[in-house]
Design an enzyme around this catalytic site. Structure first.
Site, PDB file in Angstrom:
ATOM      1  N   LYS A   1      42.707  48.816  57.611  1.00  0.00           N
ATOM      2  CA  LYS A   1      43.911  49.130  58.384  1.00  0.00           C
ATOM      3  C   LYS A   1      43.563  49.328  59.851  1.00  0.00           C
ATOM      4  CE  LYS A   1      46.763  51.717  56.028  1.00  0.00           C
ATOM      5  NZ  LYS A   1      47.040  52.998  55.339  1.00  0.00           N
TER       6      LYS A   1
ATOM      7  N   ARG B   1      46.833  58.369  58.702  1.00  0.00           N
ATOM      8  CA  ARG B   1      46.806  57.354  57.644  1.00  0.00           C
ATOM      9  C   ARG B   1      45.397  57.081  57.147  1.00  0.00           C
ATOM     10  NH1 ARG B   1      49.615  52.206  60.273  1.00  0.00           N
ATOM     11  NH2 ARG B   1      50.115  51.776  58.095  1.00  0.00           N
TER      12      ARG B   1
ATOM     13  N   GLY C   1      48.107  52.688  48.109  1.00  0.00           N
ATOM     14  CA  GLY C   1      48.718  53.861  47.486  1.00  0.00           C
ATOM     15  C   GLY C   1      47.745  54.840  46.857  1.00  0.00           C
TER      16      GLY C   1
ATOM     17  N   MET D   1      45.234  56.536  48.382  1.00  0.00           N
ATOM     18  CA  MET D   1      44.877  57.677  49.209  1.00  0.00           C
ATOM     19  C   MET D   1      46.104  58.116  50.006  1.00  0.00           C
ATOM     20  SD  MET D   1      41.079  56.664  50.345  1.00  0.00           S
ATOM     21  CE  MET D   1      41.634  55.145  50.993  1.00  0.00           C
TER      22      MET D   1
ATOM     23  N   ARG E   1      47.389  42.797  56.497  1.00  0.00           N
ATOM     24  CA  ARG E   1      46.171  42.560  55.705  1.00  0.00           C
ATOM     25  C   ARG E   1      46.382  41.293  54.904  1.00  0.00           C
ATOM     26  NH1 ARG E   1      47.587  47.688  52.022  1.00  0.00           N
ATOM     27  NH2 ARG E   1      49.456  46.859  51.084  1.00  0.00           N
TER      28      ARG E   1
ATOM     29  N   HIS F   1      55.368  49.763  43.559  1.00  0.00           N
ATOM     30  CA  HIS F   1      53.995  49.953  43.078  1.00  0.00           C
ATOM     31  C   HIS F   1      53.722  49.099  41.848  1.00  0.00           C
ATOM     32  CE1 HIS F   1      50.820  52.054  40.766  1.00  0.00           C
ATOM     33  NE2 HIS F   1      50.256  52.111  41.954  1.00  0.00           N
TER      34      HIS F   1
ATOM     35  N   ARG G   1      30.574  23.321  16.569  1.00  0.00           N
ATOM     36  CA  ARG G   1      30.022  24.017  15.402  1.00  0.00           C
ATOM     37  C   ARG G   1      30.508  23.301  14.149  1.00  0.00           C
ATOM     38  NH1 ARG G   1      31.967  28.299  18.838  1.00  0.00           N
ATOM     39  NH2 ARG G   1      30.292  29.708  19.430  1.00  0.00           N
TER      40      ARG G   1
ATOM     41  N   ARG H   1      26.209  20.675  16.548  1.00  0.00           N
ATOM     42  CA  ARG H   1      25.164  21.555  16.040  1.00  0.00           C
ATOM     43  C   ARG H   1      25.169  21.509  14.522  1.00  0.00           C
ATOM     44  NH1 ARG H   1      25.427  27.908  16.933  1.00  0.00           N
ATOM     45  NH2 ARG H   1      27.141  27.727  15.453  1.00  0.00           N
TER      46      ARG H   1
ATOM     47  N   GLU I   1      17.209  29.638  21.388  1.00  0.00           N
ATOM     48  CA  GLU I   1      17.925  30.898  21.166  1.00  0.00           C
ATOM     49  C   GLU I   1      17.046  31.966  20.545  1.00  0.00           C
ATOM     50  OE1 GLU I   1      21.269  30.142  18.570  1.00  0.00           O
ATOM     51  OE2 GLU I   1      20.222  28.508  17.574  1.00  0.00           O
TER      52      GLU I   1
ATOM     53  N   SER J   1      19.640  23.400  24.831  1.00  0.00           N
ATOM     54  CA  SER J   1      20.877  24.126  25.099  1.00  0.00           C
ATOM     55  C   SER J   1      20.644  25.584  24.730  1.00  0.00           C
ATOM     56  CB  SER J   1      22.027  23.543  24.267  1.00  0.00           C
ATOM     57  OG  SER J   1      23.193  24.293  24.491  1.00  0.00           O
TER      58      SER J   1
ATOM     59  N   GLY K   1      21.452  28.991  23.444  1.00  0.00           N
ATOM     60  CA  GLY K   1      22.405  29.765  22.664  1.00  0.00           C
ATOM     61  C   GLY K   1      22.202  31.207  23.070  1.00  0.00           C
ATOM     62  N   THR K   2      22.904  31.608  24.102  1.00  0.00           N
ATOM     63  CA  THR K   2      22.583  32.910  24.696  1.00  0.00           C
ATOM     64  C   THR K   2      23.093  34.092  23.881  1.00  0.00           C
ATOM     65  OG1 THR K   2      24.442  32.485  26.156  1.00  0.00           O
ATOM     66  CG2 THR K   2      22.239  32.226  27.085  1.00  0.00           C
TER      67      THR K   2
ATOM     68  N   CYS L   1      25.392  27.211  25.846  1.00  0.00           N
ATOM     69  CA  CYS L   1      26.592  27.109  25.017  1.00  0.00           C
ATOM     70  C   CYS L   1      27.001  28.449  24.429  1.00  0.00           C
ATOM     71  CB  CYS L   1      26.413  26.053  23.936  1.00  0.00           C
ATOM     72  SG  CYS L   1      25.079  26.435  22.792  1.00  0.00           S
TER      73      CYS L   1
ATOM     74  N   TYR M   1      24.520  21.875  32.889  1.00  0.00           N
ATOM     75  CA  TYR M   1      25.934  22.154  32.616  1.00  0.00           C
ATOM     76  C   TYR M   1      26.094  23.506  31.936  1.00  0.00           C
ATOM     77  CZ  TYR M   1      24.923  20.935  27.744  1.00  0.00           C
ATOM     78  OH  TYR M   1      24.392  20.911  26.482  1.00  0.00           O
TER      79      TYR M   1
HETATM   80  P1  ADP Z   1      49.515  52.930  52.581  1.00  0.00           P
HETATM   81  O1  ADP Z   1      48.104  52.578  52.787  1.00  0.00           O
HETATM   82  O2  ADP Z   1      49.778  53.735  51.384  1.00  0.00           O
HETATM   83  O3  ADP Z   1      50.424  51.759  52.751  1.00  0.00           O
HETATM   84  P2  ADP Z   1      50.184  53.637  55.256  1.00  0.00           P
HETATM   85  O4  ADP Z   1      49.234  54.416  56.078  1.00  0.00           O
HETATM   86  O5  ADP Z   1      50.234  52.191  55.525  1.00  0.00           O
HETATM   87  O6  ADP Z   1      49.881  53.935  53.755  1.00  0.00           O
HETATM   88  O7  ADP Z   1      51.588  54.283  55.518  1.00  0.00           O
HETATM   89  C1  ADP Z   1      52.602  54.475  54.604  1.00  0.00           C
HETATM   90  C2  ADP Z   1      53.920  54.073  55.203  1.00  0.00           C
HETATM   91  O8  ADP Z   1      54.179  54.772  56.403  1.00  0.00           O
HETATM   92  C3  ADP Z   1      53.990  52.610  55.545  1.00  0.00           C
HETATM   93  O9  ADP Z   1      55.243  52.122  55.212  1.00  0.00           O
HETATM   94  C4  ADP Z   1      53.784  52.587  57.027  1.00  0.00           C
HETATM   95  O10 ADP Z   1      54.375  51.470  57.610  1.00  0.00           O
HETATM   96  C5  ADP Z   1      54.447  53.894  57.470  1.00  0.00           C
HETATM   97  N1  ADP Z   1      53.832  54.382  58.689  1.00  0.00           N
HETATM   98  C6  ADP Z   1      52.550  54.717  58.860  1.00  0.00           C
HETATM   99  N2  ADP Z   1      52.307  55.089  60.133  1.00  0.00           N
HETATM  100  C7  ADP Z   1      53.466  54.996  60.789  1.00  0.00           C
HETATM  101  C8  ADP Z   1      53.862  55.206  62.149  1.00  0.00           C
HETATM  102  N3  ADP Z   1      52.991  55.579  63.069  1.00  0.00           N
HETATM  103  N4  ADP Z   1      55.143  55.004  62.464  1.00  0.00           N
HETATM  104  C9  ADP Z   1      56.029  54.604  61.519  1.00  0.00           C
HETATM  105  N5  ADP Z   1      55.731  54.384  60.235  1.00  0.00           N
HETATM  106  C10 ADP Z   1      54.464  54.559  59.866  1.00  0.00           C
HETATM  107 MG    MG Z   2      50.326  50.517  54.182  1.00  0.00          MG
HETATM  108 MG    MG Z   3      22.923  30.872  17.493  1.00  0.00          MG
END
Ligand code: ADP
Ligand code: MG
Ligand code: MG
Length: 991
Positions: free
Chosen positions: A32, A102, A111, A113, A346, A464, A577, A633, A760, A779, A781-782, A846, A866
């Protein structure tokens, strides 16, 4: 004491078009943070802020949850810089700067952390903000959100308590949505929230902005080690990263009013890969509202109507980001009063279908090369594409109970379970479960991983459940709003289902069906074909010494399997086989008669009856393979596996053979062995009863002759299993050659049929230079080779192997991935030994390992010609093989990697020379020494650890979890590179 100058920089600023970091600094700034910096440098509108590095996280844990000296000063300086650039002070009573805190690790863990928004709000600044913005409703909304998040994350107040308070406020006001609450309502809610905090945490909600900031930073670093994050890393085999970074960033507000909003979008469709802008947003909303599933988000296309300028700007940015990162982007954005901000980008997680489509399209668009495309799709991605769908006829006939969002494609059928824990428990009992929930949260990850499919009643395409399911390749329907879940029942219209009832879902259409519908495996798409052809080309043009190409064959003993495998791209049958053929109703009685025969005559009599039937089987397979090599075989398993096991069956057979039941029983009893795996099986059967193999060879020859007569191209190969000595093979080969000669003489034609052996048993591997005299191919035969190298009975390892993996005594289950140091070493010894004598000796594998991506990579490095795997794994093997070739072409970048490489040739030459001098004396010992040195020099800890964790993760979560997230590729790739030097094949290529 913090006078000591900070030797290392811990905090990296980004803002006003310039950042101290960039996208290459993911390890240090997290994904991030690095991408926020990169976007800032690109001039994309990103709210300014700063990133505290992952080194700090590592130091924090190394130092017993204490920060390195001087960090506070550095953070304070960065904060002041931020305040200056915005022109506001954090938590200022009159006009506060608010920030988000963040998390963000080098590998995306969505989600898992914590993140806290609106930090800097307190009893005073809320009024300042209300006055300054002339929007009290917004100010109180921001404050109540902050207390809720901070209370939950930092002060550990149960979030349900806040949600209940919010729900009862809405109820009291007679409204549905929180956007309908007024400033006054929210102000009251803040009071209630503060009371909840006081009662639960026994302290007042913190008012000092800096206390708040450090509280949040502590919590984010702390969340690196929370249970769900640890589990996520295990499941996804994420290892060797320092920790999370913390991003502190100026807030922008999507909850400012109806001209504001927030959303998530993908530059292409993450489900299908279509090059279509894809996403969801909510007006007057903040942060996680879109994914929380409380309000149903709107499709991104509708934003064009609401605010054309912002929409067009967003399109421009997503195009730019995609071009810049050369990959599909997952982008978070917020609109504040008509102004667009980007908060994250990302590489987007995607389904297998999407991965292939994006890769193929991006090559066509010249965004990436074919090689990059191949390395970008994971074998698990392809595996996912071969997931079942509902039989079209059955789907047509069935009436869907309801329809939700088609969140992750594929069909699934299972017993419905309502909690993740119970899903895990039922799964452990061997049940197929379908996880049904209102919505899922990161805590549910374990249950989601074992579920056949997931069904939620709320949430959108980026909820999620949807995101995680797509990553896992698990079929998922989200937001099926007609599904009413109450305790352990699910009601859809008039029908009520309870825990354990069968339901089928189609994640591609969003349809939910009653009961168990038949599932079917889909065909290979046009894009997938294109993609896999590229993979084939890469493998075909690869060269290792005088071994050209690296083929993918299949294990099949039925014509239908052979046909399917052939459609999937198999280039031959590496293991046909013959024993499965005898379980056939028609053949079993004769086969049993043969087994219990007391004389050679009787045995031959029974075999004569089997001969034409077996011939027919072979003919069918030859025909299906259209001239591709088919390695047959000869009979392998112990005979007692075929005898009757029940009294009824025994007396039936006795009747048929016209012998007394007691006599038959005695005979059956006499076939019992204490260690059948080490007993009378494999080619030992033919040493004692040569007529068995003679019959099989005759059937092969006759089928081949029949093919030639019918002008069907045919390419049979005979494989003799479980060879341990040269003499054994010499005798059995002579027998087979005699039969071939006889059949061909009678037929007046000759079909070329080569005769090879399986390696084998460790002894055979060690004696390979000698055994090869009588073998046209090897071949591995692991399965057996692993069993016999470890001394682990395949049938009994289940009682102790899990403990070995759990305690990391063994890094991986050796029956799943080739144990490179032991079994792999024998593979290398045998391959090199065989090729010392016959430089072009074809060598394959194989065993089950032939379909395991990391084993495939090993096989490539070991110089195998192969791999042969089950039909369903053929496509992923085609890819894994191509990836192995490409990774093999990578130049070692690190100078450290040079060392072992430089050392090796000398050692190798010496070993090769020794072996060549005395071809009879295997190079095993020398090779051991050589390998040990090379290995020592090359062994890198990270590689080892990655493997270790892999095993744990595999254990923790069943099969499904093996579907890797795109993100994990990185770890796997690193592992591969680190190991590369270790496993170079000391092939006898340059003689
Ligand atoms: P996660 O990794 O769980 O997506 P984020 O750090 O990306 O957590 O943030 C969670 C939510 O909060 C996201 O929707 C993000 O866009 C929003 N958010 C984070 N920082 C800001 C900010 N500075 N202003 C507005 N929205 C934010
Ligand atoms: Mg995010
Ligand atoms: Mg065998």
């Amino acid at each position: 004491m913090e006078v000591i100058l900070m030797a290392v920089k811990s905090v990296y600023f980004f803002g006003n078009g310039k950042a101290e970091g960039d996208a290459k600094m993911k390890d240090l700034l997290g994904g991030k943070g690095a991408n926020l910096a990169e976007m800032t440098n690109l001039g994309i509108p990103v709210p300014p802020g700063f990133t505290v590095s992952t080194d700090v996280c590592a130091a924090f844990y190394a130092g017993g949850r204490k920060y390195p000296a001087g960090l506070d000063k550095e953070v304070l300086a960065a904060l002041q810089r931020l305040e200056k650039s915005i022109g506001k002070k954090l938590g200022d009573p009159d006009d506060p700067l608010l920030v988000s805190v963040r998390s963000g690790a080098p590998i995306s863990m969505p989600g898992m952390m914590d993140t806290i928004l609106n930090l800097g709000m307190n009893d005073k600044s809320v009024r300042g903000l209300a006055a300054k913005t002339a929007n009290p409703r917004f100010a109180w909304d921001a404050y109540r959100r902050f207390i809720q998040m901070y209370g939950d994350v930092v002060m550990e107040v149960p979030h349900e308590d806040f949600e209940e308070a919010l729900a009862s406020m809405k109820k009291a006001k007679g409204v549905q949505l929180d956007t309908e609450l007024s400033a006054e309502d929210l102000e009251k809610l803040v009071e209630t929230y503060k009371k909840i905090v006081r009662e639960d945490a026994k302290v007042d909600f913190p008012q000092k902005p800096l206390d708040q900031l450090w509280g949040a930073v502590n919590a984010v670093f702390g969340s690196w080690m929370n249970e769900k994050a640890i589990k996520y890393r295990q499941i996804n085999e994420i290892k060797n990263i320092k920790g999370t970074a913390v991003n502190i960033q100026a807030m922008v507000f999507g909850n400012f009013g109806d001209d504001s909003g927030t959303g998530v979008c993908f530059s292409r469709d993450p489900s299908t890969g279509e090059n279509e802008f894809y996403g969801e947003y909510l007006m007057n909303a903040q942060g996680e509202d879109v994914v929380a599933g409380i309000r149903t988000p709107e499709k991104i296309a509708t934003l064009a109507k609401k605010n054309k300028v912002v929409y067009d700007q967003l399109i421009g940015i997503k195009n730019r980001l995609e071009k810049h990162f050369r990959d599909m982007q997952d982008i978070e954005f917020t609109v504040q009063q008509g102004k667009l901000y980007i908060l994250q980008t990302r590489n987007g997680m995607r389904t297998g279908a999407s991965a292939v489509k994006c890769a193929v399209d991006m090559v066509a668009e010249k965004l990436i090369t074919k090689e990059q495309a191949i390395l970008r799709v994971t074998p698990a991605n392809l595996d996912q594409l071969l997931h079942p769908m509902i039989e079209p006829a059955a789907q047509k006939a069935a009436k869907a109970l309801t329809k939700g969002l088609n969140a992750s494609p594929g069909a699934a059928c299972g017993k419905i379970i309502f909690t993740a824990n119970e899903a895990e428990a039922w799964h452990a009992k061997g049940e197929k479960v379908l996880l049904v929930r209102r919505e899922t949260s990161p805590e549910d990850i374990g249950g989601m991983a074992v579920a056949q499919g997931i069904l939620t009643s709320t949430g959108g395409m980026t909820s999620h459940a949807a995101v995680v399911a797509r990553g896992m390749g698990t079929p998922c329907i989200a937001g099926a709003k007609d599904v009413i879940i109450q305790g352990k029942t699910m009601t859809i219209g008039p029908k009520t289902y309870k825990e354990g009832d069968w339901v089928t879902i189609d994640g591609s259409t969003g349809e939910v069906f009653d009961g168990q519908l038949p599932l079917k495996t889909p065909e290979i798409s046009k894009d997938m074909n294109t993609f896999l052809k590229w993979c084939d080309d890469i493998r075909a043009t690869s060269k290792r010494g005088n071994i050209k190409g690296f083929e993918v064959w299949t294990n099949a003993d039925q014509p239908e399997d052979a046909k399917r495998a052939f459609q999937f791209g198999a280039q031959g049958i590496g293991l046909c086989r013959t024993e499965h053929m005898f379980f056939d109703k028609e053949k079993l009685p004769y086969f049993r008669a043969m087994i219990v025969a007391n004389t050679t005559e009787k045995r031959k009599e029974a075999l004569k009856k089997i001969l034409p039937l077996q011939q027919k089987d072979f003919f069918g397979i030859f025909k299906a393979m259209e001239g591709r090599p088919v390695v047959i075989r000869l009979l392998d398993p112990p005979l007692h596996e075929f005898v009757p096991h029940t009294d009824a069956e025994t007396s039936e057979l006795a009747d048929q053979l016209k012998i007394p039941v007691t006599a038959l029983k005695a005979k059956v009893e006499s076939l019992k062995e204490f260690n059948p795996m080490l007993g009378h099986r494999g080619c030992r059967l033919a040493i004692t009863y040569p007529e068995i193999y003679d019959m099989q060879v005759e059937a092969i020859a006759l089928a081949a002759v029949e093919c030639v007569k019918q002008k069907i191209p045919v390419h049979p190969e005979i494989m003799i299993p479980l060879i341990i000595t040269t003499k054994e093979l010499k005798v059995l080969r002579a027998n087979a050659e005699a039969v071939l000669k006889r059949v061909f003489a009678a037929a007046g034609m000759k079909v070329p049929i080569i005769i090879g052996t399986m390696i084998e048993v460790p002894r055979a591997a060690i004696r390979a230079t000698d055994i090869v005299q009588y073998a046209d191919f090897f071949s591995f035969g692991t399965n057996d080779l692993t069993q016999m190298t470890f001394g682990f009975s395949r049938d009994d390892a289940g009682s102790f192997l899990p403990s070995y993996i759990e305690q990391e005594v063994l890094e991986v289950d050796p029956f799943r991935s080739v144990d490179e140091e032991g079994v792999g070493f024998l593979i290398e010894v045998a391959t090199n030994g065989g090729r010392l004598v016959k430089p072009n000796l074809p060598v394959g594998i194989c065993g089950e390992h032939g379909g395991d991506p990391s084993s495939i990579e090993f096989c490539y490095k070991a110089g195998l010609s192969y791999v042969s795997c089950s039909p369903f794994r053929v496509p992923l093997a085609r890819l894994a093989g191509a990836q192995a070739v490409l990774k093999g072409l990578e130049k070692p970048t690190k100078p450290a990697a040079k060392k072992p490489a430089a050392k090796k040739p000398a050692a190798k030459k010496a070993a090769a020379k020794k072996a060549a001098d005395k071809a009879k004396k295997p190079a095993a010992k020398k090779a051991v020494a050589k390998k040990a040195t090379a290995k020592k020099a090359a062994d890198k800890k990270p590689a080892k650890k990655a493997v270790a964790k892999k095993a744990v993760a595999k254990k923790a979560v069943a099969k499904k979890a093996a579907a890797k997230k795109p993100a994990v590729k990185k770890v796997a790739a690193k592992k591969a590179v680190a190991k590369k030097a270790a496993a170079k094949k000391p092939a006898a290529k340059k003689k």
